[in-house]
Design an enzyme around this catalytic site. Structure first.
Site, PDB file in Angstrom:
ATOM      1  N   GLU A  80       0.983  -1.146   0.001  1.00 13.42           N
ATOM      2  CA  GLU A  80      -0.004  -0.102  -0.038  1.00 13.42           C
ATOM      3  C   GLU A  80       0.945   1.314   0.008  1.00 13.42           C
ATOM      4  O   GLU A  80       0.578   2.297  -0.691  1.00 13.42           O
ATOM      5  CB  GLU A  80      -0.950  -0.085   1.041  1.00 13.42           C
ATOM      6  N   ASP A  81       1.961   1.324   0.920  1.00 11.78           N
ATOM      7  CA  ASP A  81       2.823   2.564   1.009  1.00 11.78           C
ATOM      8  C   ASP A  81       4.108   2.711   0.455  1.00 11.78           C
ATOM      9  O   ASP A  81       4.510   3.660   0.339  1.00 11.78           O
ATOM     10  CB  ASP A  81       2.788   2.615   2.632  1.00 11.78           C
TER      11      ASP A  81
END
Length: 711
Positions: A76-77
């Site tokens: 996600e990051d």
């Protein structure tokens, strides 16, 4: 930041066969991916995945879960992809990381419709691999432990979401320690003053009574030793939020609460549990109604323990829990005990629950075809309620949420039994269906052929399964009537804008409204779940009349000549939205009848007097009187509630007549001022839902046409 070697040592302590190299590789990969990222506190971001991994290591989980924790934010990051994670650490880990990523993106505290959809996705993720939820819970726990670094408004949102969703979920999964900590951390944010007040009172109490925990623990150890029962004893004060909740539920102050201390006895065998119970009850007086045997009647998540409350030192109540070491492991880890390792092998705990069976048993309570509102209600009822245990006449155990009734019991046995339920016996005594079932009671359901679910059962049922089944049955029973009424409302609405409600048009409306088919559109329209305005807007947004524009009574009917006036026939009292016919009267203008009015048969041989009329599209004023027969219970305050309910539905009572009075009911003839047929339908549905209303029907009297009008 905890170094990789320390984490590996922690894991190796319970799993000597751990793959050290893979754990270190995941550690290095995660640190590299999160390089340059920082938390709100200013710490390197990677400290968070490490702490999440440590929380899971404390639960002695497998390598895949630990590696997922280290990598759970990478997809996600960071620049890492699913394919890269799969290539480096295998498909199992990649799927788990992807599952956690999707859960992170779910807004479980959003609007009702969105929330329901996200809960569906949550259960889908759980059904694939429950370890996704274990990682997510550990992630939320560490975020709550470090929540002070966030902005105050963000803290409140996260704390409320934790209190409403994640803490109860941890409890339902059997991880009570995590539920307690999550609740207390959230409580500290949501009501800091309340928590501080309880902590101050604890300090004061300790000064007044000394160390109650140490003294009571010593007392229990002594009496067990005297009777040669081996067991380890642990004592603790209950968490501030647990005490606060008891204060709210019992409406009592801190000084009046009794069982604020809890003690746990861990024995070496099941037999020793019951021997310890006997010793405790011999030494201290048991509090009636506070004994629960979860060993003979385990919870669905595998929890086993004996609970009892006794009057301890100085008469102060204390709760005592008694269980074996294996039972304790499941009590601490819940469903996660399935993945726990000991000495390098997955634990063979006979009390651990198969997570696949647990999640399937939970999700079978929910219907995939339910409306968002029904599904969400079922989720919250099944996920976040305490349980009671009762018995069938054959002695089989049935688990139900606290507050459940014989209606819930009947549906838990079989939907067919629930539908045919007419009464119940609890401990061989006939009881009303709204009776709350208590722990240990025997319940027998009385059925009758031809019985069908009643709307009032929705007020009695507590389980999502029962409420869903009742709603579905009621919908099916009413569906044909609602579809017919909806077709009439749709026809009227579309004709007013010069269109026709053809099958093709209604199919298009269903598509835009995201409903199954045109019959579903008509059924919802007929049951007042949709308005004709919404259906029209879905297909012809530019033609739909504005809700703000009210139609005056002078131009309410279309089809009259400039010099003609109209009045509504007193026999059928037609409303805007209903199909109408005009009958001309010399000197009296036009009298408007509903197309199904019986009085029209008097004019079949006078076709020259008939006019084809339509109500004007748009919003009409609530000035059109309709009479209703209403039968209500003869009880204090009932009539007042009915009148208030009518007012809350924006209708005015212009006349009220008592037609019949009996010791147990009244029959009223109400005249109410309404705006249109939709308004009437909504009002009648609201009145039908009121438990004190036995019957309601629209009153039409053809005789009034003969007396009020002359040809």
């Amino acid at each position: 930041m905890i170094p990789a070697d320390e984490l590996v040592d922690h894991i190796r302590a319970y799993n000597p066969k751990t793959n050290d190299d893979l754990i270190r590789a995941a550690y290095d990969f995660g640190r590299e991916m999160h390089e340059g990222q920082f938390r709100h506190s200013g710490e390197p971001y990677f400290t968070h995945p490490i702490e999440v991994a440590c929380i899971l290591a404390e639960q002695r989980l497998d390598d895949a879960s630990i590696i997922t924790a280290l990598l759970h934010d990478t997809i996600e990051d960071t620049k890492a992809s699913y394919e890269l994670v799969a290539e480096r650490f295998g498909n199992e880990v990649a799927m788990l990381v992807d599952g956690v990523t999707k859960l992170t993106n779910l807004q479980l505290s959003s609007s009702e419709t969105k929330q329901a959809e996200n809960f569906r996705k949550l259960f889908m993720a759980m059904s694939k691999d429950l370890r996704v939820i274990l990682v997510k819970l550990a992630d939320r726990l560490h975020n709550m432990r470090t929540i002070k670094a966030m902005r105050p408004e963000k803290q409140a949102v996260k704390a409320r979401e934790t209190m409403d969703i994640y803490a109860p979920l941890a409890g339902r999964m059997g991880m009570q320690w995590m539920r307690d900590e999550l609740e207390d951390l959230a409580f500290k944010v949501l009501n800091a003053d309340g928590r501080a007040s309880i902590m101050r009172r604890f300090v004061t109490l300790q000064k007044e009574t000394g160390d109650v925990i140490e003294k009571t623990t010593a007392d229990i150890v002594q009496v067990l030793s005297d009777q040669h029962v081996h067991g380890e004893v642990y004592g603790r004060a209950k968490k501030p939020y647990s005490i606060w909740r008891k204060m709210q539920e019992k409406d009592q102050g801190f000084s009046r609460l009794s069982d604020i201390y809890g003690f746990r006895i861990i024995t070496d065998s099941e037999d020793s549990c019951y021997r310890a119970l006997g010793v405790i009850h011999q030494r201290w007086r048991a509090v009636p109604g506070r004994f629960k045997d979860y060993i003979s009647q385990p919870k669905s998540n595998g929890y086993r323990s004996i609970h009892t409350t006794v009057s301890g030192r100085n008469g102060r109540r204390v709760e005592v829990q008694i269980r074996t070491r294996q039972m304790h492991d499941v009590a601490e880890s819940g469903v996660a005990a399935h993945w726990s390792y000991k000495d390098g092998v997955r634990g063979e705990n006979p009390f651990a629950v198969d997570p696949v069976k647990w999640i399937s048993g939970l999700t079978e309570q929910f219907d995939a075809d339910d409306d968002h509102e029904d599904f969400l209600e079922a989720v919250k009822l099944e996920m976040y309620s305490d349980q009671v245990f009762c018995f069938t006449p054959k002695g089989e155990v049935v688990q139900l949420p606290r507050g459940a009734t014989p209606v819930d019991f009947a549906y838990s046995i079989h939907t067919r039994i629930g539908h045919a339920c007419v009464g119940a016996k609890v401990d061989h005594t006939r009881v009303p269906l709204w009776t709350r079932i208590k722990n240990g009671q025997s319940v027998e359901i009385i059925t009758a052929e031809g019985q069908t679910p009643q709307a009032s059962w929705l007020d009695m049922a507590k389980t999502g399964k029962a409420r869903t089944a009742i709603r579905r049955a009621l919908r099916e029973m009413d569906r044909e009537r609602f579809v017919k009424l909806g077709a009439e409302l749709a026809r009227s609405a579309f004709e007013h804008v010069g269109k026709k409600s053809t099958d093709k048009v209604l199919d298009l409306a269903a598509k835009h409204l995201r409903l199954k088919d045109r019959d579903e559109v008509l059924a919802r329209l007929g049951s007042a779940e949709l308005t004709a305005q919404q259906v029209l807007q879905a297909v012809y947004p530019d033609l739909a009349p504005s809700e703000a524009d009210e139609i005056s009574s002078e131009r309410a009917v279309i089809g009259l000549s400039a010099d003609q006036s109209f009045k509504r026939a007193p026999c059928c009292q037609p409303l805007p939205g209903e199909r109408i016919i005009g009958i001309t009267y010399r000197g009296q203008g036009v009298v408007v009848h509903s197309i199904d009015c019986d009085s029209l048969s008097n004019y079949e041989d006078q076709p020259d007097r008939w006019l084809d009329l339509h109500w004007h599209a748009g919003k009409h004023k609530a000035i059109y009187a309709v009479q209703l027969f209403v039968t209500i219970g003869n009880d204090a305050g009932v009539l007042g509630r009915i009148c208030t309910l009518i007012g809350e539905n924006n209708a005015n009572i212009s006349d009220l007549e008592f037609v019949d009075r009996k010791p147990d009911f009244y029959r009223l003839l109400l005249s109410v001022d309404l705006s249109d047929a939709e308004h009437l339908h909504k009002l009648m549905l609201a009145l039908e839902a009121e438990t004190d209303v036995a019957e309601i029907e629209r009153y039409r009297n053809p005789e009034r046409a003969r007396t009020a009008l002359a040809p």
